[in-house]
Design an enzyme around this catalytic site. Structure first.
Site, PDB file in Angstrom:
ATOM      1  N   CYS A  93     -36.723   2.356  22.756  1.00  0.00           N
ATOM      2  CA  CYS A  93     -37.163   2.740  24.105  1.00  0.00           C
ATOM      3  C   CYS A  93     -37.962   4.042  23.984  1.00  0.00           C
ATOM      4  CB  CYS A  93     -35.977   2.862  25.066  1.00  0.00           C
ATOM      5  SG  CYS A  93     -34.771   4.127  24.626  1.00  0.00           S
ATOM      6  N   ASN A 130     -34.679   7.172  23.430  1.00  0.00           N
ATOM      7  CA  ASN A 130     -33.505   6.800  22.591  1.00  0.00           C
ATOM      8  C   ASN A 130     -32.220   7.487  23.061  1.00  0.00           C
ATOM      9  OD1 ASN A 130     -32.470   6.984  19.064  1.00  0.00           O
ATOM     10  ND2 ASN A 130     -32.212   5.306  20.481  1.00  0.00           N
ATOM     11  N   CYS A 183     -31.045   6.433  26.541  1.00  0.00           N
ATOM     12  CA  CYS A 183     -30.491   5.566  27.593  1.00  0.00           C
ATOM     13  C   CYS A 183     -30.482   4.101  27.167  1.00  0.00           C
ATOM     14  CB  CYS A 183     -31.271   5.723  28.900  1.00  0.00           C
ATOM     15  SG  CYS A 183     -31.134   7.362  29.647  1.00  0.00           S
ATOM     16  N   ARG A 184     -31.636   3.451  27.225  1.00  0.00           N
ATOM     17  CA  ARG A 184     -31.666   1.998  27.046  1.00  0.00           C
ATOM     18  C   ARG A 184     -31.392   1.533  25.624  1.00  0.00           C
ATOM     19  NH1 ARG A 184     -37.478   1.498  29.553  1.00  0.00           N
ATOM     20  NH2 ARG A 184     -37.516   3.542  28.521  1.00  0.00           N
ATOM     21  N   SER A 185     -32.114   2.115  24.639  1.00  0.00           N
ATOM     22  CA  SER A 185     -31.947   1.560  23.280  1.00  0.00           C
ATOM     23  C   SER A 185     -30.601   1.889  22.637  1.00  0.00           C
ATOM     24  CB  SER A 185     -33.125   1.930  22.374  1.00  0.00           C
ATOM     25  OG  SER A 185     -33.265   3.316  22.199  1.00  0.00           O
ATOM     26  N   ASP A 217     -36.651   1.807  33.013  1.00  0.00           N
ATOM     27  CA  ASP A 217     -36.171   3.130  32.615  1.00  0.00           C
ATOM     28  C   ASP A 217     -35.228   3.668  33.691  1.00  0.00           C
ATOM     29  OD1 ASP A 217     -35.846   5.764  31.923  1.00  0.00           O
ATOM     30  OD2 ASP A 217     -37.968   6.143  31.554  1.00  0.00           O
TER      31      ASP A 217
HETATM   32  P1  4NP Z   1     -34.776   5.933  27.572  1.00  0.00           P
HETATM   33  O1  4NP Z   1     -34.828   6.828  28.887  1.00  0.00           O
HETATM   34  O2  4NP Z   1     -36.187   5.700  27.123  1.00  0.00           O
HETATM   35  O3  4NP Z   1     -34.123   4.676  28.049  1.00  0.00           O
HETATM   36  O4  4NP Z   1     -33.949   6.691  26.556  1.00  0.00           O
HETATM   37  C1  4NP Z   1     -35.518   8.047  28.947  1.00  0.00           C
HETATM   38  C2  4NP Z   1     -34.954   9.182  28.447  1.00  0.00           C
HETATM   39  C3  4NP Z   1     -35.613  10.393  28.512  1.00  0.00           C
HETATM   40  C4  4NP Z   1     -36.861  10.442  29.096  1.00  0.00           C
HETATM   41  C5  4NP Z   1     -37.432   9.290  29.582  1.00  0.00           C
HETATM   42  C6  4NP Z   1     -36.764   8.094  29.500  1.00  0.00           C
HETATM   43  N1  4NP Z   1     -37.515  11.674  29.200  1.00  0.00           N
HETATM   44  O5  4NP Z   1     -38.604  11.689  29.789  1.00  0.00           O
HETATM   45  O6  4NP Z   1     -37.023  12.682  28.701  1.00  0.00           O
END
Ligand code: 4NP
Length: 155
Positions: free
Chosen positions: A8, A11, A13-15, A117
């Site tokens: 993602c 790294n 939340c989703r992945s 997201d």
């Molecule tokens: P992820 O979510 O891609 O599912 O881990 C996010 C985590 C952090 C950010 C964006 C999405 N960020 O902008 O910091």
């Protein structure tokens, strides 16, 4: 053994949730996989998964507490057989990062839909992400089992 990388943006939340869910489900079903996750961005490298994601996963008995974020590296494209992106933006970033000769197959984790997201949303977003990820993990394991058995029944 199929080597699978879940990707993602951050790294956190989703992945990592997909990593924990897929690893747990594979173990339960006795499917041989090596699972890891990474982000296309490196801002959260070294961080544990987001607390909201950890809490939502823990309610479903997935323990994400030992995971730590890292950024995708060029070697990933040959260390893994399959690299799954959570959304189209992640997939486009992956394609831009892929080295010449990078063999790993790149796909969206949900086939042709996206895992949204959840970072800037509320608790419901994390639950929705887990619903999508659990279903995708089941489908992927079905696919791997079918491939391994040539479509024959296994029990
Ligand atoms: P992820 O979510 O891609 O599912 O881990 C996010 C985590 C952090 C950010 C964006 C999405 N960020 O902008 O910091």
């Amino acid at each position: 053994m199929t080597r699978i990388l879940l990707v993602c943006l951050g790294n956190i939340c989703r992945s990592p949730a997909a990593e924990g869910v897929l690893r747990t489900k594979a173990m339960t079903r006795g499917v041989s996989v090596a699972v890891d996750s990474a982000g296309t961005g490196g801002w959260h490298a070294g961080d544990p998964p987001d607390e909201r994601m950890q809490a939502a996963a823990a309610r479903r008995r997935y323990d994400l507490s030992a995971l730590s974020a890292r950024q995708v590296v060029p070697q990933d494209f040959n260390r893994f057989d399959l690299i799954f992106a959570m959304d189209r933006s992640n997939l486009a970033n992956l394609e831009a990062m892929a080295p010449v000769g990078g063999m790993a197959e790149r796909r969206l984790f949900l086939g042709d839909e996206e895992v949204p997201d959840p970072y800037y949303g509320g608790e419901a977003g994390f639950e929705h992400v887990l619903d999508l990820i659990e279903a995708a993990a089941d489908r992927l394991l079905d696919e791997l089992v079918t491939k391994a058995t040539g479509g024959r029944a296994t029990d």
